[in-house]
Design a protein around this motif. Structure first.
Motif, PDB file in Angstrom:
ATOM      1  N   ILE A  30       0.832  -1.202   0.000  1.00 37.94           N
ATOM      2  CA  ILE A  30       0.000   0.000   0.000  1.00 37.94           C
ATOM      3  C   ILE A  30       0.866   1.251   0.000  1.00 37.94           C
ATOM      4  N   GLU A  31       1.933   1.241   0.782  1.00 40.75           N
ATOM      5  CA  GLU A  31       2.839   2.396   0.810  1.00 40.75           C
ATOM      6  C   GLU A  31       3.489   2.609  -0.553  1.00 40.75           C
ATOM      7  N   SER A  32       3.763   1.493  -1.246  1.00 39.82           N
ATOM      8  CA  SER A  32       4.316   1.622  -2.595  1.00 39.82           C
ATOM      9  C   SER A  32       3.299   2.270  -3.530  1.00 39.82           C
ATOM     10  N   TYR A  33       2.027   1.851  -3.378  1.00 38.22           N
ATOM     11  CA  TYR A  33       0.963   2.468  -4.169  1.00 38.22           C
ATOM     12  C   TYR A  33       0.857   3.964  -3.857  1.00 38.22           C
ATOM     13  N   GLU A  34       1.010   4.304  -2.584  1.00 36.68           N
ATOM     14  CA  GLU A  34       0.912   5.710  -2.191  1.00 36.68           C
ATOM     15  C   GLU A  34       2.023   6.538  -2.837  1.00 36.68           C
ATOM     16  N   HIS A  35       3.234   6.002  -2.876  1.00 43.50           N
ATOM     17  CA  HIS A  35       4.340   6.710  -3.511  1.00 43.50           C
ATOM     18  C   HIS A  35       4.059   6.905  -5.000  1.00 43.50           C
ATOM     19  N   GLN A  36       3.547   5.843  -5.649  1.00 42.96           N
ATOM     20  CA  GLN A  36       3.233   5.951  -7.075  1.00 42.96           C
ATOM     21  C   GLN A  36       2.136   6.993  -7.310  1.00 42.96           C
ATOM     22  N   TYR A  37       1.144   6.991  -6.405  1.00 41.34           N
ATOM     23  CA  TYR A  37       0.047   7.947  -6.544  1.00 41.34           C
ATOM     24  C   TYR A  37       0.558   9.381  -6.380  1.00 41.34           C
ATOM     25  N   SER A  38       1.430   9.591  -5.404  1.00 40.81           N
ATOM     26  CA  SER A  38       1.981  10.932  -5.191  1.00 40.81           C
ATOM     27  C   SER A  38       2.742  11.408  -6.420  1.00 40.81           C
ATOM     28  N   SER A  39       3.495  10.486  -7.032  1.00 42.11           N
ATOM     29  CA  SER A  39       4.248  10.840  -8.233  1.00 42.11           C
ATOM     30  C   SER A  39       3.310  11.192  -9.386  1.00 42.11           C
ATOM     31  N   LEU A  40       2.223  10.398  -9.525  1.00 45.55           N
ATOM     32  CA  LEU A  40       1.268  10.651 -10.607  1.00 45.55           C
ATOM     33  C   LEU A  40       0.567  11.994 -10.421  1.00 45.55           C
ATOM     34  N   THR A  41       0.106  12.263  -9.204  1.00 51.88           N
ATOM     35  CA  THR A  41      -0.617  13.514  -8.973  1.00 51.88           C
ATOM     36  C   THR A  41       0.302  14.725  -9.139  1.00 51.88           C
ATOM     37  N   ALA A  42       1.564  14.556  -8.758  1.00 51.99           N
ATOM     38  CA  ALA A  42       2.516  15.655  -8.956  1.00 51.99           C
ATOM     39  C   ALA A  42       2.701  15.927 -10.448  1.00 51.99           C
ATOM     40  N   ASP A  43       2.806  14.855 -11.226  1.00 53.49           N
ATOM     41  CA  ASP A  43       2.968  15.001 -12.673  1.00 53.49           C
ATOM     42  C   ASP A  43       1.715  15.618 -13.289  1.00 53.49           C
ATOM     43  N   ILE A  44       0.539  15.192 -12.784  1.00 53.98           N
ATOM     44  CA  ILE A  44      -0.715  15.760 -13.288  1.00 53.98           C
ATOM     45  C   ILE A  44      -0.784  17.254 -12.994  1.00 53.98           C
ATOM     46  N   THR A  45      -0.388  17.645 -11.785  1.00 53.27           N
ATOM     47  CA  THR A  45      -0.429  19.059 -11.396  1.00 53.27           C
ATOM     48  C   THR A  45       0.469  19.908 -12.295  1.00 53.27           C
ATOM     49  N   VAL A  46       1.658  19.383 -12.579  1.00 61.01           N
ATOM     50  CA  VAL A  46       2.600  20.114 -13.439  1.00 61.01           C
ATOM     51  C   VAL A  46       2.021  20.280 -14.834  1.00 61.01           C
ATOM     52  N   LYS A  47       1.457  19.216 -15.373  1.00 58.48           N
ATOM     53  CA  LYS A  47       0.950  19.267 -16.749  1.00 58.48           C
ATOM     54  C   LYS A  47      -0.300  20.129 -16.837  1.00 58.48           C
ATOM     55  N   ILE A  48      -1.140  20.129 -15.773  1.00 54.54           N
ATOM     56  CA  ILE A  48      -2.303  21.015 -15.786  1.00 54.54           C
ATOM     57  C   ILE A  48      -1.851  22.471 -15.817  1.00 54.54           C
ATOM     58  N   PHE A 105      -4.570  10.414 -15.465  1.00 50.12           N
ATOM     59  CA  PHE A 105      -5.778  10.243 -14.655  1.00 50.12           C
ATOM     60  C   PHE A 105      -6.234   8.776 -14.666  1.00 50.12           C
ATOM     61  N   ASP A 106      -6.162   8.138 -15.832  1.00 49.69           N
ATOM     62  CA  ASP A 106      -6.547   6.725 -15.913  1.00 49.69           C
ATOM     63  C   ASP A 106      -5.646   5.870 -15.030  1.00 49.69           C
ATOM     64  N   GLU A 107      -4.352   6.139 -15.086  1.00 52.34           N
ATOM     65  CA  GLU A 107      -3.402   5.382 -14.265  1.00 52.34           C
ATOM     66  C   GLU A 107      -3.669   5.614 -12.777  1.00 52.34           C
ATOM     67  N   ALA A 108      -3.960   6.872 -12.413  1.00 52.88           N
ATOM     68  CA  ALA A 108      -4.229   7.180 -11.006  1.00 52.88           C
ATOM     69  C   ALA A 108      -5.502   6.489 -10.522  1.00 52.88           C
ATOM     70  N   ALA A 109      -6.546   6.496 -11.364  1.00 55.21           N
ATOM     71  CA  ALA A 109      -7.804   5.836 -10.981  1.00 55.21           C
ATOM     72  C   ALA A 109      -7.597   4.340 -10.816  1.00 55.21           C
ATOM     73  N   GLU A 110      -6.846   3.734 -11.737  1.00 56.28           N
ATOM     74  CA  GLU A 110      -6.560   2.309 -11.628  1.00 56.28           C
ATOM     75  C   GLU A 110      -5.734   2.004 -10.379  1.00 56.28           C
ATOM     76  N   LEU A 111      -4.802   2.877 -10.076  1.00 56.22           N
ATOM     77  CA  LEU A 111      -3.968   2.697  -8.888  1.00 56.22           C
ATOM     78  C   LEU A 111      -4.813   2.767  -7.614  1.00 56.22           C
ATOM     79  N   LEU A 112      -5.774   3.689  -7.571  1.00 53.95           N
ATOM     80  CA  LEU A 112      -6.658   3.792  -6.401  1.00 53.95           C
ATOM     81  C   LEU A 112      -7.538   2.553  -6.260  1.00 53.95           C
ATOM     82  N   GLU A 113      -7.947   1.970  -7.380  1.00 52.30           N
ATOM     83  CA  GLU A 113      -8.734   0.734  -7.322  1.00 52.30           C
ATOM     84  C   GLU A 113      -7.901  -0.402  -6.729  1.00 52.30           C
ATOM     85  N   GLN A 114      -6.649  -0.521  -7.171  1.00 52.25           N
ATOM     86  CA  GLN A 114      -5.772  -1.550  -6.614  1.00 52.25           C
ATOM     87  C   GLN A 114      -5.524  -1.310  -5.121  1.00 52.25           C
ATOM     88  N   MET A 115      -5.352  -0.040  -4.761  1.00 48.57           N
ATOM     89  CA  MET A 115      -5.137   0.295  -3.364  1.00 48.57           C
ATOM     90  C   MET A 115      -6.370  -0.068  -2.530  1.00 48.57           C
TER      91      MET A 115
END
Length: 218
Positions: free
Chosen positions: A5-23, A45-55
């Motif tokens: 779960i912590e690994s998923y959290e790190h991946q999610y943080s990286s994805l959201t940071a990348d999303i924020t930059v691109k927005i 966004f698709d990757e983040a949603a899928e990651l939250l489902e796995q989490m």
């Protein structure tokens, strides 16, 4: 599982940071570049949603004492992702104020309501057609049932008439049998009388011959 779960959290943080930059970059781009950035953000966004489902699946497997903690985190992640999606929508459409975004959302909601009303109308129409079809089926079934009952009534009357004819035939046969029995008795009686009369005649003849012979000898 906690480490996963912590690994998923790190991946999610990286994805959201990348999303924020691109927005942030999206509002400063135009034309083909803006389309490319838009596609990249949608994939993130698709990757983040899928990651939250796995989490979410992993959180459900946690012990009760840890599950509540991770569920709270997961809820905050989902809220954050929803906020980013609204920011993305505003940046993609070039809207600078929240009121403009809300106005657009109201228009979309109105369109969605019209779509739902149309769907409901179509569903009602289909239901009405099904009810009409069901009603016609019931009416046809009643007509068929009435026809069957009429046929059964007619067959019953035919059977009753046939039974009456059979009973009449049995009665006539009984009468005929009694007549024949009476005739047979009379025939037998007549034969007995004829035999008796024949025997008497023979006796008389025999006696006549006997007396005639005896008289001639004397």
């Amino acid at each position: 599982m906690a480490s996963l779960i912590e690994s998923y959290e790190h991946q999610y943080s990286s994805l959201t940071a990348d999303i924020t930059v691109k927005i942030g970059k999206l509002s400063k781009t135009h034309g083909l570049e803006k389309q490319n950035v838009t596609l990249q953000v949608e994939r993130l966004f698709d990757e983040a949603a899928e990651l939250l489902e796995q989490m979410d699946l992993e959180v459900r497997e946690q012990a009760p004492k840890d599950r509540q903690k991770y569920q709270t985190r997961l809820k905050s992640y989902k809220t954050e992702l929803d906020k980013l999606q609204k920011d993305f929508k505003r940046a993609r459409l070039g809207l600078d104020s929240r009121d403009e975004l809300l106005g657009l959302e109201d228009i979309q909601d109105s369109s969605d309501q019209r779509s739902r009303l149309l769907d409901n109308s179509e569903n009602l129409e289909r239901s009405s057609r099904r009810l009409d079809h069901g009603y016609r089926t019931v009416v046809e079934t009643e007509e068929i049932g009435a026809q069957i009952m009429e046929d059964l009534h007619s067959q019953r009357q035919t059977i009753q008439r046939s039974r009456q004819r059979v009973e009449e035939m049995n009665s006539n046969l009984g009468k005929s049998s009694r007549v024949l029995s009476g005739m047979m008795r009379r025939i037998i009686q007549n034969r007995v009388l004829l035999v008796g009369m024949g025997a008497m005649i023979l006796v008389v003849i025999a006696l006549g011959i006997y007396f005639t012979v005896k008289k001639s000898q004397s």
